[in-house]
Design an enzyme around this catalytic site. Structure first.
Site, short mmCIF file in Angstrom:
data_model
loop_
_atom_site.label_atom_id
_atom_site.label_comp_id
_atom_site.label_asym_id
_atom_site.label_seq_id
_atom_site.Cartn_x
_atom_site.Cartn_y
_atom_site.Cartn_z
N LYS A 1 -41.40 -71.77 -84.92
CA LYS A 1 -42.63 -71.93 -84.13
C LYS A 1 -42.53 -73.18 -83.25
O LYS A 1 -42.96 -73.18 -82.10
CB LYS A 1 -43.84 -72.02 -85.07
CG LYS A 1 -44.15 -70.69 -85.78
CD LYS A 1 -45.12 -70.87 -86.94
CE LYS A 1 -45.35 -69.57 -87.71
NZ LYS A 1 -46.16 -69.76 -88.92
N GLN B 1 -49.33 -74.38 -92.72
CA GLN B 1 -48.49 -73.29 -93.21
C GLN B 1 -48.87 -72.94 -94.65
O GLN B 1 -49.03 -73.82 -95.49
CB GLN B 1 -47.01 -73.72 -93.11
CG GLN B 1 -46.01 -72.63 -93.44
CD GLN B 1 -45.99 -71.49 -92.42
OE1 GLN B 1 -46.32 -71.67 -91.25
NE2 GLN B 1 -45.60 -70.31 -92.86
N ASP C 1 -54.61 -69.65 -86.45
CA ASP C 1 -54.23 -68.63 -87.43
C ASP C 1 -55.34 -67.59 -87.62
O ASP C 1 -55.13 -66.58 -88.29
CB ASP C 1 -54.01 -69.31 -88.80
CG ASP C 1 -52.54 -69.52 -89.11
OD1 ASP C 1 -51.71 -68.76 -88.60
OD2 ASP C 1 -52.25 -70.45 -89.88
#
Ligand code: GUN
Length: 295
Positions: free
Chosen positions: A54, A98, A121
């Site tokens: 990413k 994460q 997200d």
């Protein structure tokens, strides 16, 4: 019959190019460079690989990014303080913590501490609620990627029966909600099969489109599929393989050899859904920086 491969890498590259152009325009017209903050707690090797990819995408597209790597024993309090610092930072438009987080940290509390306008997200209850209602929102990247893969491959879910295997907050539930919406590119009849079923085969067999998001290698086999169906494989599983240099190899949740003999189209792993997730993360971050959803 051998299934057509749906090339996620190629489609993701097209989206990344669109995002790069959008980023250029945003900088030219308003002097804004999108900024994304990654937070990684502990040393899960897969999470490090994902965050690495990413970060590289940010570099490629000219986004600013910062990565905070914290030790596994970081307290929830310290993690929440870091999230609040990014919430207050005007150069940061997206925050990605994460998952999974170490057991002693309440994941939901962390998600709810992220400013929903920076929740790239799409996991904050404001974004989840708006997604269910069919309102514009920051939506989870993998499900958004699946919807784009379908539409850009000319596969229309309208009136088709989609069976999603897996009910996670990250993939199963959001993709179900996207597919249910009464709008072009969606409007599907959706079933979710999950671990509550003794056997998933009878459900999968009814599907025109199967979305496998289980997290177990090779769970969906060709024998379960209706001939000619479309199969989207969301799994990323590392399995032992003595014939490779690393001694391991990445496979999906679908048994590729048997499924490709029955399906009409199929996503490979790697090179299917994975690159789409990253492309949609970049798109979400651009939209957050533009303020095009929440101002
Ligand atoms: N872990 C696996 N996939 C994801 C994702 O899309 N977002 C976050 N935050 N964690 C993940």
């Amino acid at each position: 019959m051998s299934a057509t491969l749906i090339d996620g890498k190629k489609i993701a590259a097209e989206i990344q190019e669109e995002v790069r152009q959008g980023r250029e325009r945003l900088e030219r017209e308003r002097g804004i460079v999108p900024g994304l903050a990654f937070v990684l707690v502990g040393d899960d090797p897969a999470s490090h690989v994902y965050v690495g990819s990413k970060g590289k995408a940010c570099e490629r597209l000219g986004f600013r990014s910062v990565t905070e790597r914290l030790p596994a024993e970081t307290s929830e309090r310290d993690l929440l303080a870091l999230v609040r610092r990014f919430n207050a930072d005007p150069a940061i438009h997206g925050i990605l913590v994460q998952l999974p987080l170490p057991k002693h940290i309440n994941e939901q509390r962390v998600i709810e501490t992220i400013d929903y306008r920076k929740d790239v997200d799409g996991l904050h209850p404001v974004n989840v609620g708006r997604l269910v209602l069919g309102l514009d929102c920051l939506a989870p990247c993998t499900p958004r990627g699946i919807m784009e893969l379908l539409s850009r491959s000319g596969i229309d879910p309208n009136g088709r029966h989609v069976v999603v295997v897996g009910r996670s907050n990250l993939v199963g539930k959001p993709v179900m909600n996207m597919l249910l919406q009464k709008r072009p590119g969606a409007n599907a009849i959706v079933t979710i099969a999950h671990t509550g079923a003794k056997d998933i085969a009878p459900y999968v067999r009814e599907a025109d489109i199967v979305i496998a998001a289980i997290g177990k290698p090779g769970m969906v086999t060709g024998a379960m599929l209706k001939p000619g169906c479309v199969v989207i494989d969301v799994g990323i599983n590392r399995i032992p393989d003595s014939s490779t240099k690393t001694g391991t190899r990445i496979v999906g949740d679908v048994d590729f050899p048997s499924a490709s003999a029955v399906a009409s189209a199929l996503t490979p792993v790697p090179g299917g859904v994975g690159p789409m997730t990253i492309a949609m993360l970049m798109k979400n971050t651009l939209r957050a920086a533009e303020g095009s959803i929440y101002g």
